[in-house]
Design an enzyme around this catalytic site. Structure first.
Site, PDB file in Angstrom:
ATOM      1  N   ASP A  79       0.858  -1.190   0.000  1.00 57.27           N
ATOM      2  CA  ASP A  79       0.000   0.000   0.000  1.00 57.27           C
ATOM      3  C   ASP A  79       0.894   1.240   0.000  1.00 57.27           C
ATOM      4  O   ASP A  79       1.793   1.369   0.832  1.00 57.27           O
ATOM      5  CB  ASP A  79      -0.902  -0.016   1.244  1.00 57.27           C
ATOM      6  CG  ASP A  79      -1.881   1.142   1.249  1.00 57.27           C
ATOM      7  OD1 ASP A  79      -2.685   1.249   0.311  1.00 57.27           O
ATOM      8  OD2 ASP A  79      -1.826   1.956   2.197  1.00 57.27           O
TER       9      ASP A  79
ATOM     10  N   ASP B  61      -3.552   2.315  -5.400  1.00 58.56           N
ATOM     11  CA  ASP B  61      -2.329   2.323  -4.587  1.00 58.56           C
ATOM     12  C   ASP B  61      -2.152   1.060  -3.754  1.00 58.56           C
ATOM     13  O   ASP B  61      -1.327   1.034  -2.856  1.00 58.56           O
ATOM     14  CB  ASP B  61      -2.306   3.575  -3.696  1.00 58.56           C
ATOM     15  CG  ASP B  61      -3.048   3.384  -2.382  1.00 58.56           C
ATOM     16  OD1 ASP B  61      -4.106   2.726  -2.389  1.00 58.56           O
ATOM     17  OD2 ASP B  61      -2.565   3.880  -1.361  1.00 58.56           O
ATOM     18  N   GLU B  62      -2.917   0.028  -4.044  1.00 54.68           N
ATOM     19  CA  GLU B  62      -2.954  -1.091  -3.115  1.00 54.68           C
ATOM     20  C   GLU B  62      -3.162  -2.418  -3.830  1.00 54.68           C
ATOM     21  O   GLU B  62      -4.028  -2.526  -4.692  1.00 54.68           O
ATOM     22  CB  GLU B  62      -4.118  -0.836  -2.159  1.00 54.68           C
ATOM     23  CG  GLU B  62      -4.182  -1.714  -0.982  1.00 54.68           C
ATOM     24  CD  GLU B  62      -5.287  -1.251  -0.025  1.00 54.68           C
ATOM     25  OE1 GLU B  62      -5.612  -0.050   0.022  1.00 54.68           O
ATOM     26  OE2 GLU B  62      -5.839  -2.117   0.651  1.00 54.68           O
TER      27      GLU B  62
HETATM   28  N1  DCP Z   1      -8.961   8.186  -1.349  1.00 57.60           N
HETATM   29  C1  DCP Z   1     -10.066   9.000  -1.644  1.00 57.60           C
HETATM   30  N2  DCP Z   1     -11.113   9.074  -0.776  1.00 57.60           N
HETATM   31  C2  DCP Z   1     -11.131   8.331   0.366  1.00 57.60           C
HETATM   32  C3  DCP Z   1     -10.035   7.494   0.670  1.00 57.60           C
HETATM   33  C4  DCP Z   1      -8.962   7.442  -0.218  1.00 57.60           C
HETATM   34  O1  DCP Z   1     -10.054   9.667  -2.675  1.00 57.60           O
HETATM   35  N3  DCP Z   1     -12.158   8.405   1.202  1.00 57.60           N
HETATM   36  C5  DCP Z   1      -7.811   8.178  -2.268  1.00 57.60           C
HETATM   37  C6  DCP Z   1      -6.752   9.151  -1.794  1.00 57.60           C
HETATM   38  C7  DCP Z   1      -5.680   8.299  -1.199  1.00 57.60           C
HETATM   39  C8  DCP Z   1      -5.809   7.008  -1.966  1.00 57.60           C
HETATM   40  O2  DCP Z   1      -7.184   6.907  -2.325  1.00 57.60           O
HETATM   41  O3  DCP Z   1      -4.381   8.885  -1.300  1.00 57.60           O
HETATM   42  C9  DCP Z   1      -5.370   5.801  -1.188  1.00 57.60           C
HETATM   43  O4  DCP Z   1      -6.152   5.651  -0.029  1.00 57.60           O
HETATM   44  P1  DCP Z   1      -5.590   5.051   1.310  1.00 57.60           P
HETATM   45  O5  DCP Z   1      -6.738   4.659   2.140  1.00 57.60           O
HETATM   46  O6  DCP Z   1      -4.587   4.002   1.002  1.00 57.60           O
HETATM   47  O7  DCP Z   1      -4.890   6.276   2.045  1.00 57.60           O
HETATM   48  P2  DCP Z   1      -3.522   7.011   1.754  1.00 57.60           P
HETATM   49  O8  DCP Z   1      -2.691   6.281   0.761  1.00 57.60           O
HETATM   50  O9  DCP Z   1      -3.796   8.418   1.413  1.00 57.60           O
HETATM   51  O10 DCP Z   1      -2.823   6.989   3.191  1.00 57.60           O
HETATM   52  P3  DCP Z   1      -2.160   5.751   3.965  1.00 57.60           P
HETATM   53  O11 DCP Z   1      -0.719   6.105   4.088  1.00 57.60           O
HETATM   54  O12 DCP Z   1      -2.837   5.724   5.279  1.00 57.60           O
HETATM   55  O13 DCP Z   1      -2.385   4.520   3.146  1.00 57.60           O
HETATM   56 CA    CA Z   2      -4.916   2.042  -0.107  1.00 53.71          CA
HETATM   57 CA    CA Z   3      -2.286   4.051   0.885  1.00 52.01          CA
END
Ligand code: DCP
Ligand code: CA
Ligand code: CA
Length: 350
Positions: A10, A105-106
């Protein structure tokens, strides 16, 4: 049972990290990426500094600014995130064909049969992280384990830029203190319900019989009985087929010499053919050549031709004239025919 090797990868604060990478002045400042329309949008995500103020994904922009007045808001650039995502998945496919994409991203990777790094899953995970960083300048976190549940829990343990290995020894005790939030399928509503029944941790669930849990949660109770012990038989599910395969190289110095450019196409072609072997069950739709110039403008040309080197060279020469700008990056590859391929013409090298 045969023990599997599963990775869950991730990216860290994905959209925000990409924005930070491309705007170095954002470093060290709280950043939120999200909608600003009429001040009523919500955030897609935020960097970790902003999260300290309670600003995170789905926080309304107006509220985010109240919580953290210094927050820098960036409008999302989805094309960019998609391009980064393609880059990281291209890396994953070097290590496994058994990949389940959960979002941009995952992903889960089943590397049980990966022959690289002596099939050592930890080394594979380290190498993938390294390759992601070299290619994109971004960090990812990885969980390494023998099933999806534990791999996913692992990727979250040492964020950002972390690796966690969850082994089977004493697993039940080791995960007893984890919140049930970490269990796949336990969303906000289920969590509330489970909390109201006195379940907060894996350990709380471990104390119950399977029948108890089925009585409380129906069929999901049976899954919970296994999950809370770190047991999970779910397969890494392939989602759809790969649509293309390509190789590319960025030159150390921008290149103009036609002969040298052709030489590098030959080298790329060799690498491409060896990677194509893994996909010999696929039918090819088009071949393509990608050129990125020194000023970062980029062109891709595509044609319905076979994968012989001469076709790539012709395609390249047709599009690129010697008088043009020096080239920064050169790539070649193919697009596959998607869906059922019966009756399709095979395009083989002449
Ligand atoms: N995303 C979005 N709306 C949400 C959740 C996520 O648009 N409610 C998008 C933005 C994030 C991406 O998806 O950057 C990936 O989500 P993640 O849950 O993996 O969160 P992040 O990568 O931002 O942070 P982390 O480091 O906690 O994984
Ligand atoms: Ca993710
Ligand atoms: Ca992420």
């Amino acid at each position: 049972m045969h023990k599997r090797k599963i990775l869950h990868i991730d990216m860290d604060y994905f959209y925000a990290q990409v924005e930070e990478r491309d705007n170095p002045e954002l470093k060290g400042k709280p950043v939120g990426v999200g909608g600003m329309r009429g001040g009523r949008g919500v955030l897609c995500t935020s960097n970790y500094l902003a999260r300290k103020y309670g600003v995170r994904a789905a926080t309304p922009t107006a509220q985010a600014l109240k919580l953290c007045p210094a927050l820098i808001l960036i409008a999302p650039h989805f094309d960019k995130y998609k391009a980064v995502s393609d880059e990281i998945f291209d890396i994953y496919y070097k290590y496994s064909q058994k990949i389940q994409k959960l979002s941009l991203d995952e992903a889960y990777l089943d590397v049980t049969d990966c022959t690289l790094f002596d099939n050592n899953a930890i080394e594979i995970a380290k190498q993938i992280k390294k390759e992601i960083f070299v290619k994109t300048k971004l960090t990812a976190s990885v969980g390494v384990s023998y099933n999806k549940l534990l791999a996913k829990i692992g990727s979250d343990l040492h964020k950002p830029d972390g690796i966690a290995i969850l082994r089977s020894q004493n697993i039940q005790q080791n995960i007893a203190h984890f919140s049930i939030k970490k269990i796949w399928g336990v969303g906000k509503v289920t969590l509330k319900h489970m909390n109201s029944l006195g379940f907060y941790t894996f350990g709380d669930l471990q104390k119950k019989t399977k029948l108890d849990l089925i009585n409380c949660f129906g069929d999901f109770g049976a899954d919970l009985f296994h999950y809370c012990r770190g047991e999970d038989e779910r397969e890494v599910k392939l989602n759809g087929e790969r649509k293309s395969l390509s190789v590319e190289t960025t030159f150390a110095v921008d290149m103009s010499c036609m002969q040298e450019l052709k030489n590098s196409l030959h080298l790329l072609h060799d690498e491409f053919l060896s990677r194509l072997k893994k996909h010999d069950d696929r039918n090819i739709k088009n071949i393509c050549v990608k050129i990125k110039y020194c000023d970062f403008t980029q062109i891709t040309v595509e044609a319905q031709l076979d994968i012989g080197i001469h076709n790539f060279l012709n395609l390249f020469e047709k599009r690129h004239k010697e008088t043009e700008k020096p080239i920064r990056l050169l790539g070649l590859g193919v697009k596959f025919v998607c869906g059922k391929s019966e009756g399709q013409l095979e395009l083989l090298p002449l």
